[in-house]
Design a protein around this motif. Structure first.
Motif, PDB file in Angstrom:
ATOM      1  N   LYS A 269       0.815  -1.217   0.000  1.00 47.81           N
ATOM      2  CA  LYS A 269       0.000   0.000   0.000  1.00 47.81           C
ATOM      3  C   LYS A 269       0.849   1.267   0.000  1.00 47.81           C
ATOM      4  O   LYS A 269       0.359   2.338  -0.316  1.00 47.81           O
ATOM      5  CB  LYS A 269      -0.979   0.005   1.169  1.00 47.81           C
ATOM      6  CG  LYS A 269      -0.309   0.073   2.525  1.00 47.81           C
ATOM      7  CD  LYS A 269      -1.304   0.062   3.652  1.00 47.81           C
ATOM      8  CE  LYS A 269      -0.522   0.145   4.958  1.00 47.81           C
ATOM      9  NZ  LYS A 269      -1.319   0.362   6.095  1.00 47.81           N
ATOM     10  N   ASN A 270       2.144   1.138   0.325  1.00 47.36           N
ATOM     11  CA  ASN A 270       3.040   2.295   0.335  1.00 47.36           C
ATOM     12  C   ASN A 270       3.805   2.459  -0.976  1.00 47.36           C
ATOM     13  O   ASN A 270       4.641   3.354  -1.092  1.00 47.36           O
ATOM     14  CB  ASN A 270       4.037   2.185   1.490  1.00 47.36           C
ATOM     15  CG  ASN A 270       3.340   2.199   2.831  1.00 47.36           C
ATOM     16  OD1 ASN A 270       2.432   2.998   3.051  1.00 47.36           O
ATOM     17  ND2 ASN A 270       3.726   1.292   3.703  1.00 47.36           N
ATOM     18  N   GLN A 271       3.558   1.564  -1.935  1.00 44.43           N
ATOM     19  CA  GLN A 271       4.262   1.629  -3.219  1.00 44.43           C
ATOM     20  C   GLN A 271       3.267   1.476  -4.355  1.00 44.43           C
ATOM     21  O   GLN A 271       2.352   0.676  -4.285  1.00 44.43           O
ATOM     22  CB  GLN A 271       5.301   0.514  -3.308  1.00 44.43           C
ATOM     23  CG  GLN A 271       6.010   0.474  -4.655  1.00 44.43           C
ATOM     24  CD  GLN A 271       7.123  -0.542  -4.678  1.00 44.43           C
ATOM     25  OE1 GLN A 271       8.053  -0.467  -3.907  1.00 44.43           O
ATOM     26  NE2 GLN A 271       7.015  -1.516  -5.577  1.00 44.43           N
ATOM     27  N   ILE A 272       3.498   2.226  -5.410  1.00 42.70           N
ATOM     28  CA  ILE A 272       2.705   2.108  -6.627  1.00 42.70           C
ATOM     29  C   ILE A 272       3.549   1.376  -7.656  1.00 42.70           C
ATOM     30  O   ILE A 272       4.684   1.779  -7.930  1.00 42.70           O
ATOM     31  CB  ILE A 272       2.304   3.491  -7.166  1.00 42.70           C
ATOM     32  CG1 ILE A 272       1.390   4.179  -6.158  1.00 42.70           C
ATOM     33  CG2 ILE A 272       1.637   3.363  -8.532  1.00 42.70           C
ATOM     34  CD1 ILE A 272       1.148   5.629  -6.462  1.00 42.70           C
ATOM     35  N   ASN A 273       3.017   0.298  -8.193  1.00 38.86           N
ATOM     36  CA  ASN A 273       3.651  -0.414  -9.304  1.00 38.86           C
ATOM     37  C   ASN A 273       2.934   0.015 -10.568  1.00 38.86           C
ATOM     38  O   ASN A 273       1.695  -0.020 -10.617  1.00 38.86           O
ATOM     39  CB  ASN A 273       3.518  -1.924  -9.141  1.00 38.86           C
ATOM     40  CG  ASN A 273       4.254  -2.437  -7.921  1.00 38.86           C
ATOM     41  OD1 ASN A 273       5.266  -1.899  -7.518  1.00 38.86           O
ATOM     42  ND2 ASN A 273       3.735  -3.490  -7.332  1.00 38.86           N
ATOM     43  N   CYS A 274       3.675   0.398 -11.570  1.00 34.30           N
ATOM     44  CA  CYS A 274       3.088   0.838 -12.828  1.00 34.30           C
ATOM     45  C   CYS A 274       3.725   0.059 -13.975  1.00 34.30           C
ATOM     46  O   CYS A 274       4.936   0.093 -14.155  1.00 34.30           O
ATOM     47  CB  CYS A 274       3.312   2.331 -13.022  1.00 34.30           C
ATOM     48  SG  CYS A 274       2.658   2.940 -14.586  1.00 34.30           S
ATOM     49  N   ILE A 275       2.894  -0.645 -14.718  1.00 36.30           N
ATOM     50  CA  ILE A 275       3.341  -1.411 -15.879  1.00 36.30           C
ATOM     51  C   ILE A 275       2.927  -0.610 -17.112  1.00 36.30           C
ATOM     52  O   ILE A 275       1.743  -0.290 -17.274  1.00 36.30           O
ATOM     53  CB  ILE A 275       2.700  -2.801 -15.888  1.00 36.30           C
ATOM     54  CG1 ILE A 275       3.110  -3.558 -14.609  1.00 36.30           C
ATOM     55  CG2 ILE A 275       3.081  -3.573 -17.145  1.00 36.30           C
ATOM     56  CD1 ILE A 275       2.238  -4.747 -14.293  1.00 36.30           C
TER      57      ILE A 275
ATOM     58  N   VAL B  85      -1.824   0.073 -13.141  1.00 34.97           N
ATOM     59  CA  VAL B  85      -1.340   0.670 -11.910  1.00 34.97           C
ATOM     60  C   VAL B  85      -1.851  -0.157 -10.739  1.00 34.97           C
ATOM     61  O   VAL B  85      -3.032  -0.498 -10.685  1.00 34.97           O
ATOM     62  CB  VAL B  85      -1.812   2.138 -11.786  1.00 34.97           C
ATOM     63  CG1 VAL B  85      -1.329   2.756 -10.493  1.00 34.97           C
ATOM     64  CG2 VAL B  85      -1.348   2.950 -12.974  1.00 34.97           C
ATOM     65  N   MET B  86      -0.943  -0.498  -9.826  1.00 40.68           N
ATOM     66  CA  MET B  86      -1.301  -1.281  -8.644  1.00 40.68           C
ATOM     67  C   MET B  86      -0.811  -0.566  -7.395  1.00 40.68           C
ATOM     68  O   MET B  86       0.312  -0.070  -7.362  1.00 40.68           O
ATOM     69  CB  MET B  86      -0.641  -2.658  -8.704  1.00 40.68           C
ATOM     70  CG  MET B  86      -1.124  -3.510  -9.848  1.00 40.68           C
ATOM     71  SD  MET B  86      -0.100  -4.972 -10.048  1.00 40.68           S
ATOM     72  CE  MET B  86       1.330  -4.255 -10.814  1.00 40.68           C
ATOM     73  N   ASN B  87      -1.671  -0.531  -6.407  1.00 38.39           N
ATOM     74  CA  ASN B  87      -1.314   0.027  -5.109  1.00 38.39           C
ATOM     75  C   ASN B  87      -2.057  -0.797  -4.067  1.00 38.39           C
ATOM     76  O   ASN B  87      -3.277  -0.765  -4.017  1.00 38.39           O
ATOM     77  CB  ASN B  87      -1.696   1.506  -5.037  1.00 38.39           C
ATOM     78  CG  ASN B  87      -1.346   2.133  -3.705  1.00 38.39           C
ATOM     79  OD1 ASN B  87      -2.169   2.792  -3.099  1.00 38.39           O
ATOM     80  ND2 ASN B  87      -0.130   1.938  -3.245  1.00 38.39           N
ATOM     81  N   GLY B  88      -1.302  -1.573  -3.283  1.00 36.04           N
ATOM     82  CA  GLY B  88      -1.939  -2.499  -2.348  1.00 36.04           C
ATOM     83  C   GLY B  88      -2.805  -3.487  -3.113  1.00 36.04           C
ATOM     84  O   GLY B  88      -2.352  -4.083  -4.081  1.00 36.04           O
ATOM     85  N   ASP B  89      -4.068  -3.611  -2.730  1.00 40.83           N
ATOM     86  CA  ASP B  89      -4.948  -4.549  -3.433  1.00 40.83           C
ATOM     87  C   ASP B  89      -5.768  -3.872  -4.530  1.00 40.83           C
ATOM     88  O   ASP B  89      -6.658  -4.469  -5.111  1.00 40.83           O
ATOM     89  CB  ASP B  89      -5.866  -5.282  -2.441  1.00 40.83           C
ATOM     90  CG  ASP B  89      -6.748  -4.338  -1.650  1.00 40.83           C
ATOM     91  OD1 ASP B  89      -6.696  -3.110  -1.882  1.00 40.83           O
ATOM     92  OD2 ASP B  89      -7.499  -4.832  -0.780  1.00 40.83           O
ATOM     93  N   LYS B  90      -5.455  -2.626  -4.839  1.00 43.89           N
ATOM     94  CA  LYS B  90      -6.178  -1.861  -5.870  1.00 43.89           C
ATOM     95  C   LYS B  90      -5.400  -1.932  -7.184  1.00 43.89           C
ATOM     96  O   LYS B  90      -4.218  -1.595  -7.233  1.00 43.89           O
ATOM     97  CB  LYS B  90      -6.328  -0.412  -5.404  1.00 43.89           C
ATOM     98  CG  LYS B  90      -7.160   0.459  -6.299  1.00 43.89           C
ATOM     99  CD  LYS B  90      -7.295   1.844  -5.665  1.00 43.89           C
ATOM    100  CE  LYS B  90      -8.102   2.776  -6.545  1.00 43.89           C
ATOM    101  NZ  LYS B  90      -8.193   4.122  -5.980  1.00 43.89           N
TER     102      LYS B  90
END
Length: 137
Positions: A12-18, A105-110
């Motif tokens: 939840k403290n990191q955004i993963n962006c593909i 874009v992923m952030n935690g379970d979103k």
């Protein structure tokens, strides 16, 4: 050969962006994500390709087929009416990363598949004024 990525961690403290950095949208994306104030991990498909399992997991999370991520009209000798298996779509993408639409874009379970700046802002429930304020503070 492009690097293959292992498991995608979610925090939840990191955004993963593909994304693929070929498009104007892809080039602007990191700046918008930085406005969130979170750690950012940008995964450029031109350098690092996800595994078929990861693509399938993302498609399942978003309740879509892998083909929804692709702009198949940009691929020579692929008819828009053709249907392929999930693995075939991954192979097409591996050979043509520029056909990836938008970003995941992923952030935690979103998790969200976004294709415009407006969708980036909606993902974080902020408006462009909020971004301008954060970038100047």
């Amino acid at each position: 050969m492009k690097d293959k990525m292992g498991v995608i961690s979610r925090d939840k403290n990191q955004i993963n962006c593909i994304y693929a950095n070929d498009s104007d949208f892809g080039k602007q994306l990191e700046g918008y994500l930085e406005a969130s104030g979170k750690e950012i991990l940008m995964i450029n498909l031109n350098k690092t390709m996800l595994t078929p399992t990861q693509w399938q997991d993302l498609a399942t999370d978003l309740n879509v087929g892998i083909e929804q991520f692709l702009e198949l009209s940009k691929v020579e000798n692929v008819d828009k009416t053709s249907t392929f298996s999930a693995n075939d779509y991954v192979t097409i993408l591996e050979n043509n990363p520029e056909i990836f639409k938008g970003a995941i874009v992923m952030n935690g379970d979103k998790t969200a598949h976004i294709t415009s700046v407006t969708e980036v802002l909606e993902y974080f429930d902020i408006d462009s004024a909020g971004i301008e304020e954060k970038s100047h503070s």
